[in-house]
Design a protein around this motif. Sequence first.
Motif, PDB file in Angstrom:
ATOM      1  N   UNK A  52       0.822  -1.206   0.000  1.00  0.00           N
ATOM      2  CA  UNK A  52       0.000   0.000   0.000  1.00  0.00           C
ATOM      3  C   UNK A  52       0.856   1.256   0.000  1.00  0.00           C
ATOM      4  N   UNK A  53       1.874   1.303   0.861  1.00  0.00           N
ATOM      5  CA  UNK A  53       2.713   2.498   0.930  1.00  0.00           C
ATOM      6  C   UNK A  53       3.615   2.631  -0.287  1.00  0.00           C
ATOM      7  N   UNK A  54       3.931   1.499  -0.916  1.00  0.00           N
ATOM      8  CA  UNK A  54       4.671   1.590  -2.172  1.00  0.00           C
ATOM      9  C   UNK A  54       3.775   2.175  -3.270  1.00  0.00           C
ATOM     10  N   UNK A  55       2.603   1.572  -3.474  1.00  0.00           N
ATOM     11  CA  UNK A  55       1.725   2.023  -4.553  1.00  0.00           C
ATOM     12  C   UNK A  55       1.318   3.479  -4.384  1.00  0.00           C
ATOM     13  N   UNK A  56       0.973   3.872  -3.171  1.00  0.00           N
ATOM     14  CA  UNK A  56       0.397   5.193  -2.972  1.00  0.00           C
ATOM     15  C   UNK A  56       1.430   6.308  -3.154  1.00  0.00           C
ATOM     16  N   UNK A  57       2.719   5.978  -3.069  1.00  0.00           N
ATOM     17  CA  UNK A  57       3.749   6.980  -3.283  1.00  0.00           C
ATOM     18  C   UNK A  57       4.162   7.122  -4.743  1.00  0.00           C
ATOM     19  N   UNK A  58       3.726   6.182  -5.579  1.00  0.00           N
ATOM     20  CA  UNK A  58       4.112   6.238  -6.993  1.00  0.00           C
ATOM     21  C   UNK A  58       2.927   6.361  -7.954  1.00  0.00           C
ATOM     22  N   UNK A  59       1.730   6.024  -7.493  1.00  0.00           N
ATOM     23  CA  UNK A  59       0.567   5.971  -8.373  1.00  0.00           C
ATOM     24  C   UNK A  59      -0.565   6.836  -7.819  1.00  0.00           C
ATOM     25  N   UNK A  60      -1.527   7.157  -8.682  1.00  0.00           N
ATOM     26  CA  UNK A  60      -2.672   7.961  -8.292  1.00  0.00           C
ATOM     27  C   UNK A  60      -3.967   7.247  -8.654  1.00  0.00           C
ATOM     28  N   UNK A  61      -5.045   7.683  -8.025  1.00  0.00           N
ATOM     29  CA  UNK A  61      -6.366   7.225  -8.425  1.00  0.00           C
ATOM     30  C   UNK A  61      -6.708   7.805  -9.797  1.00  0.00           C
ATOM     31  N   UNK A  96       4.959   6.929 -12.038  1.00  0.00           N
ATOM     32  CA  UNK A  96       4.391   5.593 -12.237  1.00  0.00           C
ATOM     33  C   UNK A  96       5.433   4.564 -12.658  1.00  0.00           C
ATOM     34  N   UNK A  97       6.620   5.012 -13.058  1.00  0.00           N
ATOM     35  CA  UNK A  97       7.681   4.081 -13.414  1.00  0.00           C
ATOM     36  C   UNK A  97       8.282   3.395 -12.186  1.00  0.00           C
ATOM     37  N   UNK A  98       7.955   3.901 -11.001  1.00  0.00           N
ATOM     38  CA  UNK A  98       8.321   3.215  -9.771  1.00  0.00           C
ATOM     39  C   UNK A  98       9.701   3.512  -9.220  1.00  0.00           C
ATOM     40  N   UNK A  99      10.373   4.538  -9.735  1.00  0.00           N
ATOM     41  CA  UNK A  99      11.688   4.908  -9.225  1.00  0.00           C
ATOM     42  C   UNK A  99      11.657   6.205  -8.429  1.00  0.00           C
TER      43      UNK A  99
END
Length: 537
Positions: A52-61, A96-99
């Motif tokens: 959850x903390x990974x996704x929410x820092x790189x992606x948006x709704x 969104x590339x995750x870096x």
Amino acid sequence: MRDFVYQELFELGEDPTPYRLLTTDFVRVEKIGGRELLVVEREGLARLSQAALRDVNFLFRPGHLAKLRGILEDPEASDNDRFVAMTELRNAVISAQGQLPSCQDTGTATVFAKKGQSVWTGYDDESALAEGIFRSYQEENLRYSQLAPLSMFEEKNTGTNLPAQIDIVAAPGGEYRFLFLAKGGGSANKSFLYQETKARLNEKALVQFLNEKLFTLGTAACPPYHLAVVIGGTSAEATLKAVKLASAGYLDGLPTTGNAEGRAFRDLEWEERVQRLAWDSRIGAQFGGKYFVHDVRVIRLPRHAASCPIGIGVSCSADRNIKAKITRDGIFLEQLETRPDHFVPGHESLSMAPAVTIDLNRPMPEILKELSRYPIKTRLSLNGSLIVARDVAHARIQQMLDEGKPMPEYLKKHPIYYAGPAKTPAGMASGSFGPTTAGRMDSYVEAFMAKGGSLIMLAKGNRSSVVKEACRKYGGFYLGSIGGPAAILASEHILKVETVDFEELGMEAVRRIEVKDFPAFIVMDDKGNDFFENIRE
């Protein structure tokens, strides 16, 4: 005597959230005493919070990104609104590339959970959730922002971003449901509680109150905002908790009417009215225009007859909220948008006058002379060296001045950028590196400028009259940077980062960075003009 009637306070409807299956491991159903229990292993909770903390820092709704796209398509939006919206959409693509996380302030990790009465763990749930948060901040390019108090005045960064805020409440049923947030300091600081009275509960008084308080939000928390207004509450802390949940969209499913038993409800009419007040303020998406807010939630709560708390808060342009649930079918996490490029139109759709290019690798008097040629609101493209320093470094330098030591030469020779980076990914020059709130450094400006330092400042948000007067007195400038798009700044505009002072301060150390085409606006000039003059302090 009346019959007992129980009224659930937050009577939420069906959850429309799209979820993805994280895993079917670590979850099973057992029968104990003729009753089915959902058993969740510790590793299940840890992996959930980590993801959850990974996704929410790189992606948006997707809904958040759609609102940004809507700004580009609105003929009433200002050029500055569109510039901010386009920058934030492009930032989302890079993030969104995750870096590179979307914002350098990767926040206080916050968990709100409802644990069903038929869910069994048998261990310390908070510890398991905290372990997953720990893993995420250790393994990803996120920033540690939590300070542990060693004494009343001495603090030390924990180096883990723990402790987190974790609140778990009991609920009926056989599911475990969660809301995870990464709440940055800028938006958290724009949470306000006002202890009002019944006299505020009429149309004229409430409009006057809300119109006044909207201006106190300013732009330091990176608009466009998702704004929440909560009127009422059984206690002050209950009001502020509802503000946070509403700003995260968690209370969207409330009914839209009240009842005699005291249920909470959304007032759609007042949501429209407050949104119009915000748009009419012309504060805009940071640099003037319409889009001070994306949307508004107005929640009405029951209250004690002698008390009328009103809470106001925001979720900023780094709208980092994500739901999750654990059911007998597995562990699920809200599906955020992994392809934000679908929301980004071609660059030709954003037609603006070219920015003024400023060469920072010149003597400070030459840079000041050139800036003095342009009016406030001018869009700039900065190239050259910036010094980076924020709260703790400023305090150290102020202490040096108080002890009779000279102003460091780097603050005399170069503009100062108020910022603190996230971790630097392998092979990159910089981690996410957006601006921090300028107002926190206001108290240092007069003393620093008097010694020849901080004559050009770069950060986000509006500032006090003290800074405006110092700029007029000493010939200084405050330049505004777009708050929020930290990933794109690191990816496209920061070429080199090196530490020059106070290395032991970690994220708070003084750095020198080399920038290319770094976007900024003239907010305060050497003549005493202020772009945000209409925003009340």
